[in-house]
Design an enzyme around this catalytic site. Structure first.
Site, short mmCIF file in Angstrom:
data_model
loop_
_atom_site.label_atom_id
_atom_site.label_comp_id
_atom_site.label_asym_id
_atom_site.label_seq_id
_atom_site.Cartn_x
_atom_site.Cartn_y
_atom_site.Cartn_z
N GLY A 182 60.08 -3.43 8.22
CA GLY A 182 61.55 -3.17 7.83
C GLY A 182 61.87 -1.81 8.06
O GLY A 182 61.16 -0.91 7.85
N CYS A 183 63.28 -1.29 8.17
CA CYS A 183 63.52 0.01 8.46
C CYS A 183 63.42 0.77 7.12
O CYS A 183 62.90 1.76 7.15
CB CYS A 183 64.90 0.11 9.05
SG CYS A 183 66.13 -1.13 8.13
N TYR A 184 63.80 0.01 6.11
CA TYR A 184 63.67 1.04 4.79
C TYR A 184 62.45 1.20 4.29
O TYR A 184 61.99 2.40 4.21
CB TYR A 184 64.58 0.32 3.70
CG TYR A 184 66.00 0.23 3.79
CD1 TYR A 184 66.74 1.29 3.93
CD2 TYR A 184 66.81 -0.80 3.86
CE1 TYR A 184 68.33 1.52 3.84
CE2 TYR A 184 68.18 -0.92 3.76
CZ TYR A 184 68.69 0.16 3.98
OH TYR A 184 70.32 0.22 4.02
N THR A 189 59.60 1.31 6.15
CA THR A 189 59.15 2.39 7.15
C THR A 189 59.34 4.05 6.49
O THR A 189 58.53 4.76 6.28
CB THR A 189 59.62 2.25 8.40
OG1 THR A 189 59.34 1.15 9.27
CG2 THR A 189 59.33 3.46 9.32
N SER A 190 60.91 4.31 6.22
CA SER A 190 60.85 5.36 5.48
C SER A 190 60.38 5.72 4.46
O SER A 190 60.03 6.99 4.24
CB SER A 190 62.67 5.57 5.58
OG SER A 190 63.11 4.86 4.60
#
Lengths: 344, 344, 344, 344
Positions: free
Chosen positions: D149-151, D153-154
């Site tokens: 997921g994008c969150y 990853t960060s």
């Protein structure tokens, strides 16, 4: 008919312009002096074209040129309020300073926040701190009020009742805030150009922002317990609004409903603070003097999450300053201040 | 104290919400009925969280359920106003329709614009066209007013005085307009998502937009000369505001000062229309009921350029509707309507 | 492996940064000199943090310090290109000037546009005008190219084939354009702050913008007929992109399909210009070197409407400059230039 | 010449479109099948007008209709990947799933996150978790990869090295993230309209977002210690980009330089993760596959602050999926992926 008079120094900036806009609609206070520095001598309509076309001209910010008014608002850059503030107060006028010069309670805190000595340290602590929901009595009884910073307003309203009720621990509270660009003022800056702000979000002043000591001082005064805060402000690609997401350790097994009840009770009779049951959007507060709060408890990690949304130029600046002035002048605190915002 | 009563049908949309916001601050009119369709039964605060948290509930749009009020505002989708408008008017109420059903002056024009027969063709021409600066007498004397479309408001205010004075030719006038997204209403659409609008500009409805016949009809009625218009609307990445850039052929050697003077003279005593000497920005009008105009003449090509900026939701919809209602009710037309906008 | 070398003067600006970004991905050309003025001596990553963190340092813009390269790009402010452009060309290098100093064809036109004498009037007309789709042969055969302005690129591509085919009249063509803020450069300006641009649209330079004479000159050269143009540029609240909406009088009964066919035929073999059957959005071109065109005829008023969308920093500046350089260096014109944009 | 083949299912969405854009420029992989659901049968250019005008048509998402390719990318809604993912993997193809169906490591975690049983629980834990900087060996050796997921990853890139080095405590880590709207997908939603997003910031999914369990699982796998996380995502008024501001308690007196060094060491040889000495802006990563990190220690409260910026559609979705595919196919992980972003 307006029977009370006001002066606005720093009328060319964002907060000054908002004060003029609000006061032009205020039923009891009329602006009789508009002060500016660089823009002195220009027409109000050239500097604030949205305020209409009439012929008012910006005069000087110099206190000598300010006539006797019932209340003077100072919307000046950091460091520029101290001298005129004391001069006007010395002439017996009520003064509301929107700047940061009189917000802190001690020379030590001032030096911690600003890295310099205060020009008039004896003055610190003599100005009431202008959050009417928490310090209304002091404000109403004072001739000099320091209107709070925008970030502290959002965070202090969110946290003070929880700290006062012992529902959260005072140590290591995280305040993670996002602000629109008007919080940085109206002077041109490369990093605030549309082409540098749109389509991006960034933190700034990580751990060093001067509003952190102000939050600690104000929460200490409001809740009777001295917290320590980790503060990271962010710049969001919008013009107005602050959202503060606050994280604190829960005390003694407090649950979400305890948090919500403490907030609701604290602000039950307050016209501008509303506790809601969903995440507040800054959009809903922009244009209003309102603060929207919501709270959750995470039993899994023992963490309280409190969200607080305001319009940085109204509840975070001009609106709250006028709310204070209303109290100082014996008016209802909500006079001339909108509860409803501009955007659904 | 509000002594006059109002109903707002379609209160859940953008224009309806603005009407509620304005009327809540209006000194003489109070809202007593909020109608909605899909959202009937929901709390106003759920649909318009910015309007505050009180307990008002959206009722029905059905005319049978609307109580007797001094004025009913219809902020309904195209085609949905005709039946309730006639029903409420038939009960003797004043009605201001913000929709398009009663704006055109003839069944032929209606079919040209909307590609369908009007459900009550005899009604066309009986409703006053609601631009108070041009049709104030008709509005004040009428119980039924069709508030204009947002684009026509901007273009007609810009062009009517010039056509009436014979300063520009009526044939082939170009109206090139840019609007914020609220002009398209509040229903979800893929092409109006933030991710489809931000950072871009586009034309739409090229040569086919239904506001073109309305502009021609209104200019014909206001200026006594039937123009032909080329109209290209654009969607700009902003929430509110319309800027119309109008191009017309100069007549008889008219110069820029002739244009400016004709506009200034036409709107000299009008509180909401202001002729300025620089290009008006939509920002300066957003939040106000104002229209800002500026004009230039290009002797080289014999072309007049007139710029007109309004807030599409206020002067282009809810504000102008309230301005009409004020006149219908015998109030000053500016009552409860802001001249000052929100942004410098 | 890059075997050809380039210098970029003015690498700290928006167009200069785009050139560096494009050249870093170019298969045949490598940047060996980055020049700057105020920012000389700073790391590229400090000025353009998006370009990556490697250790390149900005050197001087002074032509003496530019090494011998295969092509030098000048992305300098107006008036700053003439001297270095002639100096570098005099050393036998190919030069592409993204500035305005060599775009016009005569001293008279230059004075009309810029209100001042050209510093080297004999040079005017010696630089090829860099729209490859219209002047490809001249560009390929020239060592000095003046890359066009962003607005002229959009309008000239839209209108040249129609004028050349005699489908529209040359007199009184209206070019109504909207641009993103990067078109105004990267220097801080109060009127380009996020807080002054967001949520608004405005015209500027009404009838006086210096790109109008450039459009007339370029269309004259491309179509063999000297048009007169009414040009009103607008600033839209977006970073990149230009949409030009062009209005011209139809000649001899031309219809919409005639317009579309003339455009399609003119650009049939061109990789970056595409004629589509719906209004082009600037979003679809941002990030690409593409130009999207669409055309309509209004038989009712005898008006042609042509829409043209480009990315002002790519097809309107750095991309087109690189397209020219490709031709000058004997490469395929599309080398290293994207057809696809960034946003649906 | 592309010698490897790819299929993209869900090509009509944002992530699918980015995959097509990247693969069209990829030197070794060519797209041979574009799948869609609602949009099957439409031209690619109608759904993604920015990708150019050629004649590719969207085919079906049904796995039966997918030809044998070297790698299949699934960019499908939550819950829609499991069946086609297993079907295609069963045919011996490499599969990279951009969805959430195979990201979690156990049925229990899946139920915690999604409130439902997994349709094929035995499959959980068999798909490599696709952050190449942390799980590169597993990815290179696996035929099935679940792109994160994008969150997560960060946040995982920001925290894993600090947890692994014992510099921060695993309990009660706060991840406060702000995302652009494309993270929510391309389907129309009232709350994602431009008129509902612009000029505002909001939290959502407070404490309940399904990416929290994914962060905990991934950090546990990467750092060998199971953290507990308080996660509050926010929606910011921008199209792309995620900024995660992470707060963790410092262990054993770690200072800011310890944090920075641990991050720098972890990502020293990684082309897409860069540790910088100022707060990273999402703008600098948008358009790139890069992740920018920065860290501070607050000795006063014993708190680490780590900032992490990515483009949610590239490093947070399509870019990272392609980075994984490169590894799976034996290519350099950076092939066809930009390090430079689009905006300064």
């Amino acid at each position: 008919m307006s029977t009370l008079t006001a002066a606005v120094l720093g009328a060319s900036g964002y907060a000054g312009g908002e004060l003029v806009r609000l006061l032009d609609e205020h039923p009891a206070i009329g602006v009789v002096h508009l002060g500016a520095h660089t823009h002195a001598g220009r027409r109000l309509g050239d500097v604030h074209p949205h305020l209409g076309g009439e012929g008012r001209v910006l005069a000087s910010n110099a206190p000598d040129e300010v006539p006797d008014v019932d209340v003077a608002f100072l919307a000046l850059p950091h460091g520029a309020s101290a001298a005129p503030g004391m001069a006007l107060a010395g002439r017996g006028m009520r003064v509301v300073d929107l700047g940061s010069d009189f917000r802190l309670d001690s020379p030590e805190r001032y030096e911690e926040a600003y890295g310099a000595r205060h020009p008039a340290p004896a003055e610190l602590g003599r100005w009431a701190y202008g959050i009417p929901e928490l310090f209304g009595t002091e404000i109403a009884g004072s001739a000099t009020v320091a209107a709070p910073g925008c970030y502290p307003t959002s965070a202090v309203l969110a946290l003070a009742p929880l700290l006062a009720a012992g529902l959260v621990e005072p140590e290591g509270i995280v305040v993670d805030s996002a602000s629109g660009v008007t919080g940085a003022g109206r002077s041109p800056r490369a990093d605030l150009a549309f082409g540098a702000v749109a389509e991006g979000i960034r933190a700034y002043g990580v751990l060093t922002h001067r509003h952190r000591p102000e939050m600690e001082a104000a929460l200490g005064a409001a809740a009777g317990v001295e917290p320590t805060i980790v503060f990271v402000p962010h710049l969001a690609p919008m013009q107005r609004g602050i959202l503060s997401t606050c994280y604190a350790r829960l005390s003694g097994g407090a649950g979400g409903s305890d948090l919500v009840e403490a907030l609701a009770k604290a602000y039950d009779a307050k016209p501008f603070v509303r506790v809601i049951d969903q995440p507040p959007q800054t959009r809903w507060t922009v244009g209003s003097n309102s603060c929207l709060l919501a709270a959750w408890a995470d039993a899994r990690t023992g963490t309280a999450v409190v969200l607080s949304a305001i319009d940085n130029l109204l509840k975070g600046a001009a609106g709250q300053a006028l709310q204070c002035a209303n109290l100082m002048l014996g008016l209802d605190e909500a006079t001339g201040l909108p509860v409803a915002g501009w955007m659904p």
